[in-house]
Design a protein around this motif. Structure first.
Motif, PDB file in Angstrom:
ATOM      1  N   GLY A  96      51.070  34.355  39.148  1.00  0.00           N
ATOM      2  CA  GLY A  96      50.982  33.378  40.223  1.00  0.00           C
ATOM      3  C   GLY A  96      51.855  32.150  40.012  1.00  0.00           C
ATOM      4  O   GLY A  96      52.315  31.547  40.984  1.00  0.00           O
ATOM      5  N   SER A  97      52.101  31.786  38.771  1.00  0.00           N
ATOM      6  CA  SER A  97      52.925  30.587  38.514  1.00  0.00           C
ATOM      7  C   SER A  97      54.364  30.825  38.951  1.00  0.00           C
ATOM      8  O   SER A  97      54.982  29.970  39.595  1.00  0.00           O
ATOM      9  N   THR A  98      54.899  31.997  38.627  1.00  0.00           N
ATOM     10  CA  THR A  98      56.284  32.309  39.007  1.00  0.00           C
ATOM     11  C   THR A  98      56.379  32.530  40.516  1.00  0.00           C
ATOM     12  O   THR A  98      57.309  32.035  41.173  1.00  0.00           O
ATOM     13  N   PRO A 117      55.031  41.266  41.046  1.00  0.00           N
ATOM     14  CA  PRO A 117      53.873  40.649  40.369  1.00  0.00           C
ATOM     15  C   PRO A 117      53.545  41.364  39.050  1.00  0.00           C
ATOM     16  O   PRO A 117      53.637  42.595  38.980  1.00  0.00           O
ATOM     17  N   THR A 118      53.163  40.596  38.059  1.00  0.00           N
ATOM     18  CA  THR A 118      52.805  41.211  36.766  1.00  0.00           C
ATOM     19  C   THR A 118      51.392  40.831  36.332  1.00  0.00           C
ATOM     20  O   THR A 118      50.990  41.115  35.214  1.00  0.00           O
ATOM     21  N   THR A 119      50.636  40.132  37.201  1.00  0.00           N
ATOM     22  CA  THR A 119      49.207  39.874  36.958  1.00  0.00           C
ATOM     23  C   THR A 119      48.463  40.309  38.219  1.00  0.00           C
ATOM     24  O   THR A 119      49.073  40.836  39.153  1.00  0.00           O
ATOM     25  N   TYR A 120      47.155  40.019  38.264  1.00  0.00           N
ATOM     26  CA  TYR A 120      46.345  40.443  39.407  1.00  0.00           C
ATOM     27  C   TYR A 120      45.980  39.264  40.324  1.00  0.00           C
ATOM     28  O   TYR A 120      45.087  39.379  41.157  1.00  0.00           O
ATOM     29  N   ALA A 121      46.690  38.113  40.175  1.00  0.00           N
ATOM     30  CA  ALA A 121      46.293  36.887  40.886  1.00  0.00           C
ATOM     31  C   ALA A 121      46.389  37.004  42.409  1.00  0.00           C
ATOM     32  O   ALA A 121      45.604  36.398  43.130  1.00  0.00           O
ATOM     33  N   GLY A 122      47.379  37.733  42.923  1.00  0.00           N
ATOM     34  CA  GLY A 122      47.426  38.016  44.364  1.00  0.00           C
ATOM     35  C   GLY A 122      48.247  37.059  45.211  1.00  0.00           C
ATOM     36  O   GLY A 122      48.351  37.251  46.423  1.00  0.00           O
ATOM     37  N   SER A 123      48.863  36.049  44.608  1.00  0.00           N
ATOM     38  CA  SER A 123      49.598  35.047  45.392  1.00  0.00           C
ATOM     39  C   SER A 123      50.699  35.667  46.256  1.00  0.00           C
ATOM     40  O   SER A 123      51.022  35.158  47.331  1.00  0.00           O
ATOM     41  N   GLU A 124      51.262  36.780  45.781  1.00  0.00           N
ATOM     42  CA  GLU A 124      52.383  37.424  46.492  1.00  0.00           C
ATOM     43  C   GLU A 124      52.026  37.878  47.905  1.00  0.00           C
ATOM     44  O   GLU A 124      52.903  38.111  48.722  1.00  0.00           O
ATOM     45  N   ILE A 136      48.879  15.389  41.192  1.00  0.00           N
ATOM     46  CA  ILE A 136      47.954  15.689  42.301  1.00  0.00           C
ATOM     47  C   ILE A 136      48.388  16.974  42.986  1.00  0.00           C
ATOM     48  O   ILE A 136      49.554  17.122  43.379  1.00  0.00           O
ATOM     49  N   LYS A 137      47.433  17.920  43.105  1.00  0.00           N
ATOM     50  CA  LYS A 137      47.757  19.224  43.686  1.00  0.00           C
ATOM     51  C   LYS A 137      47.422  19.241  45.169  1.00  0.00           C
ATOM     52  O   LYS A 137      46.329  18.860  45.568  1.00  0.00           O
ATOM     53  N   THR A 138      48.384  19.653  45.978  1.00  0.00           N
ATOM     54  CA  THR A 138      48.102  19.820  47.405  1.00  0.00           C
ATOM     55  C   THR A 138      48.428  21.262  47.789  1.00  0.00           C
ATOM     56  O   THR A 138      49.337  21.868  47.231  1.00  0.00           O
ATOM     57  N   ASP A 155      53.743  49.654  35.594  1.00  0.00           N
ATOM     58  CA  ASP A 155      54.255  49.665  34.207  1.00  0.00           C
ATOM     59  C   ASP A 155      54.475  48.239  33.684  1.00  0.00           C
ATOM     60  O   ASP A 155      54.362  47.990  32.486  1.00  0.00           O
ATOM     61  N   LEU A 156      54.793  47.315  34.576  1.00  0.00           N
ATOM     62  CA  LEU A 156      55.035  45.937  34.133  1.00  0.00           C
ATOM     63  C   LEU A 156      53.751  45.216  33.750  1.00  0.00           C
ATOM     64  O   LEU A 156      53.792  44.131  33.174  1.00  0.00           O
ATOM     65  N   THR A 157      52.598  45.806  34.101  1.00  0.00           N
ATOM     66  CA  THR A 157      51.330  45.171  33.725  1.00  0.00           C
ATOM     67  C   THR A 157      50.813  45.700  32.380  1.00  0.00           C
ATOM     68  O   THR A 157      49.820  45.199  31.866  1.00  0.00           O
ATOM     69  N   LYS A 163      42.607  40.661  27.408  1.00  0.00           N
ATOM     70  CA  LYS A 163      41.780  39.502  27.749  1.00  0.00           C
ATOM     71  C   LYS A 163      42.222  38.886  29.085  1.00  0.00           C
ATOM     72  O   LYS A 163      41.405  38.574  29.953  1.00  0.00           O
ATOM     73  N   LEU A 164      43.531  38.728  29.215  1.00  0.00           N
ATOM     74  CA  LEU A 164      44.081  38.152  30.453  1.00  0.00           C
ATOM     75  C   LEU A 164      43.923  39.129  31.628  1.00  0.00           C
ATOM     76  O   LEU A 164      43.709  38.725  32.776  1.00  0.00           O
ATOM     77  N   SER A 165      43.999  40.419  31.328  1.00  0.00           N
ATOM     78  CA  SER A 165      43.821  41.431  32.385  1.00  0.00           C
ATOM     79  C   SER A 165      42.421  41.304  32.986  1.00  0.00           C
ATOM     80  O   SER A 165      42.246  41.408  34.200  1.00  0.00           O
TER      81      SER A 165
HETATM   82  P1  NAD Z   1      50.365  32.822  35.348  1.00  0.00           P
HETATM   83  O1  NAD Z   1      51.362  33.224  36.364  1.00  0.00           O
HETATM   84  O2  NAD Z   1      50.304  31.370  34.972  1.00  0.00           O
HETATM   85  O3  NAD Z   1      50.585  33.722  34.045  1.00  0.00           O
HETATM   86  C1  NAD Z   1      49.858  33.449  32.868  1.00  0.00           C
HETATM   87  C2  NAD Z   1      50.704  33.810  31.630  1.00  0.00           C
HETATM   88  O4  NAD Z   1      50.783  35.219  31.514  1.00  0.00           O
HETATM   89  C3  NAD Z   1      52.146  33.301  31.695  1.00  0.00           C
HETATM   90  O5  NAD Z   1      52.514  32.837  30.435  1.00  0.00           O
HETATM   91  C4  NAD Z   1      52.931  34.554  32.064  1.00  0.00           C
HETATM   92  O6  NAD Z   1      54.264  34.496  31.617  1.00  0.00           O
HETATM   93  C5  NAD Z   1      52.140  35.620  31.353  1.00  0.00           C
HETATM   94  N1  NAD Z   1      52.239  36.952  31.953  1.00  0.00           N
HETATM   95  C6  NAD Z   1      52.196  37.266  33.259  1.00  0.00           C
HETATM   96  N2  NAD Z   1      52.271  38.591  33.416  1.00  0.00           N
HETATM   97  C7  NAD Z   1      52.395  39.132  32.189  1.00  0.00           C
HETATM   98  C8  NAD Z   1      52.513  40.466  31.706  1.00  0.00           C
HETATM   99  N3  NAD Z   1      52.483  41.520  32.523  1.00  0.00           N
HETATM  100  N4  NAD Z   1      52.626  40.663  30.378  1.00  0.00           N
HETATM  101  C9  NAD Z   1      52.579  39.607  29.528  1.00  0.00           C
HETATM  102  N5  NAD Z   1      52.460  38.325  29.920  1.00  0.00           N
HETATM  103  C10 NAD Z   1      52.369  38.091  31.235  1.00  0.00           C
HETATM  104  O7  NAD Z   1      48.869  33.242  35.756  1.00  0.00           O
HETATM  105  P2  NAD Z   1      48.234  33.844  37.078  1.00  0.00           P
HETATM  106  O8  NAD Z   1      46.785  33.884  36.818  1.00  0.00           O
HETATM  107  O9  NAD Z   1      48.935  35.057  37.518  1.00  0.00           O
HETATM  108  O10 NAD Z   1      48.550  32.752  38.180  1.00  0.00           O
HETATM  109  C11 NAD Z   1      47.826  31.550  38.250  1.00  0.00           C
HETATM  110  C12 NAD Z   1      48.484  30.599  39.225  1.00  0.00           C
HETATM  111  O11 NAD Z   1      48.692  31.237  40.480  1.00  0.00           O
HETATM  112  C13 NAD Z   1      47.620  29.377  39.497  1.00  0.00           C
HETATM  113  O12 NAD Z   1      48.455  28.221  39.501  1.00  0.00           O
HETATM  114  C14 NAD Z   1      47.053  29.625  40.875  1.00  0.00           C
HETATM  115  O13 NAD Z   1      46.776  28.439  41.570  1.00  0.00           O
HETATM  116  C15 NAD Z   1      48.167  30.430  41.521  1.00  0.00           C
HETATM  117  N6  NAD Z   1      47.658  31.308  42.584  1.00  0.00           N
HETATM  118  C16 NAD Z   1      48.095  31.066  43.848  1.00  0.00           C
HETATM  119  C17 NAD Z   1      47.658  31.858  44.883  1.00  0.00           C
HETATM  120  C18 NAD Z   1      48.158  31.596  46.267  1.00  0.00           C
HETATM  121  O14 NAD Z   1      47.823  32.341  47.186  1.00  0.00           O
HETATM  122  N7  NAD Z   1      48.950  30.569  46.473  1.00  0.00           N
HETATM  123  C19 NAD Z   1      46.788  32.939  44.651  1.00  0.00           C
HETATM  124  C20 NAD Z   1      46.360  33.177  43.336  1.00  0.00           C
HETATM  125  C21 NAD Z   1      46.820  32.351  42.310  1.00  0.00           C
END
Ligand code: NAD
Length: 355
Positions: A96-98, A117-124, A136-138, A155-157, A163-165
Motif C-alpha cells: 500500500g505504501s508504494t 501489488p505484493t501485499t494484501y492491503a488492497g489499495s490498488e 497530518i494525514k488527509t 509468485d511475488l507474494t 507474520k506480515l502475510s
Molecule cells: P507497506 O506497503 O508499507 O509494506 C510493508 C513492508 O513490506 C515494506 O517494507 C515493503 O517493502 C515490504 N513488502 C511488501 N511486499 C513484500 C513482499 N512481497 N515481500 C517482502 N517484503 C514486502 O504495507 P501495506 O500494509 O501493504 O500498506 C499499508 C499502507 O497502505 C498504509 O499507509 C495504508 O494507509 C495504505 N492503504 C491504503 C489503501 C487505500 O485504499 N488508499 C488501502 C489499504 C492500505
C-alpha cells in the motif's frame, strides 16, 4: 426480499495469476505508453529492478524511496524524477505504501498507473488516497487516483514474511467484513466480501505452515483482490474509523492495528447487523464471528492486543475523544462509553464481547 440498492463499479483491468509480472511490458503497451517510471520501497529495489529489466527499453526511470503514509515531500521528489525522465506511465510494485505514492503522482499528473501489488492491503482497487503533510494525514477519493491496470502475481507474494502475510491478510478481511454491513452495500459486493473472507481464512493458516505454498498464496491474493474491490466500492464504518484514529494518534502499525481491532468492532456491530455477522461466521466456519476472528489471529501468532503493538495505556481516553469527534455512519449508533469499552477490551486482548 432483496433490499433496494445502487451498484457502481470502478473501471480498471485486472490480470491475475502466477508469473504474470512478465506481462508488464504488454500492459504498458496496451495502455498506449512506452516510458514507464517504476516505483518501489528501498526494501523492494531488487524486485523493481527485475520489473525494469522486463520492461527493457520502456523503463524510463526508477524511484526506490516509497515510504509509509505517503508524505508529500517524497511525492514531490519522485514527481520531479518522473518529469525529468519524461515518463508517460507509472508502474508501482509493492504494498500500500508504494501504491499510495503512485496514486499521489497520478493525482498530480493524470499519468496512467499499472500496479503490481505484493501485499494484501488492497489499495490498488480503490479510488482513495491518504497523504501526509506536516504530520497530518488527509484522505480523499478521486477517480484520478484509481489505477488503470492491476497485475496480481502470486509468485511475488512468496517473499512476504508469514507474520506480515497474516496481518496484511486480516487487514483485507476487515475491508470485507465492513463491506457486508456498509450503508451503501449491495448483494454483489456482499458476495465478493463473503468469498474474500473464506479465501483468506483458509489460505492464511497454510501460508503460516509453509510460506512457499503457491496454491495458498494464490488463494490469499484472490481474497485480497476481492477485499480491495469491496473497499473501493462501498463505505466503511467504525472499524476503519478506529484504525484511522489509532494510526494517527499513536502511529500504530497499519496491518497490525486492523488485525487487533477487527474482532472487537465486529462484536460491537454484530447485534445491529445480524445478516452480515452470519455471513462472516459462515465464511469462517465458526459459530461466533468475532470470537472466530480473534481465534484466527491468535492461532496464527498475530498480535491480539493494542498493548502489544505499542498503544500507551493512557491513550484510551484520547482515542475516545478522537473517535467521537466527527460523527459518521455505523450500523450501530455509539457513544463515548461504547468506544471506551471496546478499546479497553482491545487494549487487553480479551475475548471480544458485545456489551
Ligand atoms: P507497506 O506497503 O508499507 O509494506 C510493508 C513492508 O513490506 C515494506 O517494507 C515493503 O517493502 C515490504 N513488502 C511488501 N511486499 C513484500 C513482499 N512481497 N515481500 C517482502 N517484503 C514486502 O504495507 P501495506 O500494509 O501493504 O500498506 C499499508 C499502507 O497502505 C498504509 O499507509 C495504508 O494507509 C495504505 N492503504 C491504503 C489503501 C487505500 O485504499 N488508499 C488501502 C489499504 C492500505
Amino acid at each position: 426480499m432483496i433490499q433496494a440498492f445502487a451498484f457502481n463499479s470502478n473501471p480498471g483491468r485486472v490480470v491475475f495469476g502466477q508469473g504474470t509480472v512478465a506481462s508488464v511490458g504488454d500492459e504498458v503497451r496496451r495502455a498506449n505508453c512506452s516510458r514507464a517510471f517504476v516505483l518501489s520501497t528501498g526494501e523492494q529495489m531488487a524486485v523493481a529492478e527485475r520489473v525494469a529489466q522486463a520492461l527493457g527499453g520502456m523503463a524510463a526511470g526508477h524511484f526506490g524511496g516509497a515510504v509509509m503514509h505517503t508524505p508529500v515531500e517524497v511525492t514531490e521528489r519522485a514527481l520531479a524524477q518522473a518529469r525529468a525522465c519524461n515518463a508517460d506511465c507509472i508502474v508501482s510494485i509493492g504494498g500500500g505504501s508504494t501504491t499510495g505514492l503512485g496514486k499521489a503522482i497520478a493525482l498530480r499528473t493524470d499519468l496512467p498507473q499499472i500496479v503490481v501489488p505484493t501485499t494484501y492491503a488492497g489499495s490498488e482497487m480503490t479510488p482513495i488516497l491518504g497523504e501526509t503533510r506536516d504530520g497530518i494525514k488527509t484522505t480523499q477519493r478521486s477517480l484520478k487516483v484509481l489505477p488503470e491496470t492491476v497485475i496480481y502475481d502470486a509468485d511475488l507474494t512468496l517473499s512476504l514474511p508469514a507474520k506480515l502475510s497474516v496481518t496484511s491478510g486480516i487487514n483485507a478481511i476487515a475491508h470485507a467484513v465492513e463491506a457486508l454491513y456498509a450503508r451503501d452495500g449491495n448483494p454483489v459486493v456482499s458476495l465478493m466480501a463473503e468469498e474474500s473472507i473464506a479465501a483468506l481464512a483458509r489460505s492464511l493458516p497454510l501460508i503460516v505452515k509453509n510460506p512457499a505454498d503457491r496454491n495458498a498464496r494464490s488463494d490469499a491474493l484472490y481474497g485480497a483482490w476481492l477485499a480491495g474491490t469491496c473497499l473501493g466500492l462501498v463505505g466503511m464504518a467504525l472499524h476503519h474509523k478506529l484504525c484511522h484514529v489509532l494510526g494517527g494518534a499513536f502511529n500504530l502499525p497499519h496491518a497490525e492495528r486492523h488485525t487487533v481491532v477487527l474482532p472487537y468492532a465486529l462484536a460491537f456491530n454484530a447485534p445491529a447487523a445480524p445478516e452480515a455477522a452470519a455471513r462472516v461466521a459462515k465464511a469462517l466456519s465458526v459459530r461466533d464471528p468475532a470470537t472466530g476472528l480473534h481465534d484466527l489471529a491468535a492461532g496464527l501468532g498475530a498480535p491480539t492486543s493494542l498493548r502489544t503493538i505499542g498503544m500507551p495505556a493512557d491513550g484510551i481516553e484520547r482515542a475516545c475523544d478522537l473517535a467521537v469527534r466527527d460523527p459518521y455512519w455505523n450500523p450501530r449508533p455509539f457513544g463515548r462509553d461504547d468506544i471506551r469499552n471496546l478499546l479497553q477490551q482491545a487494549f487487553a486482548g480479551e475475548k471480544p464481547a458485545s456489551r
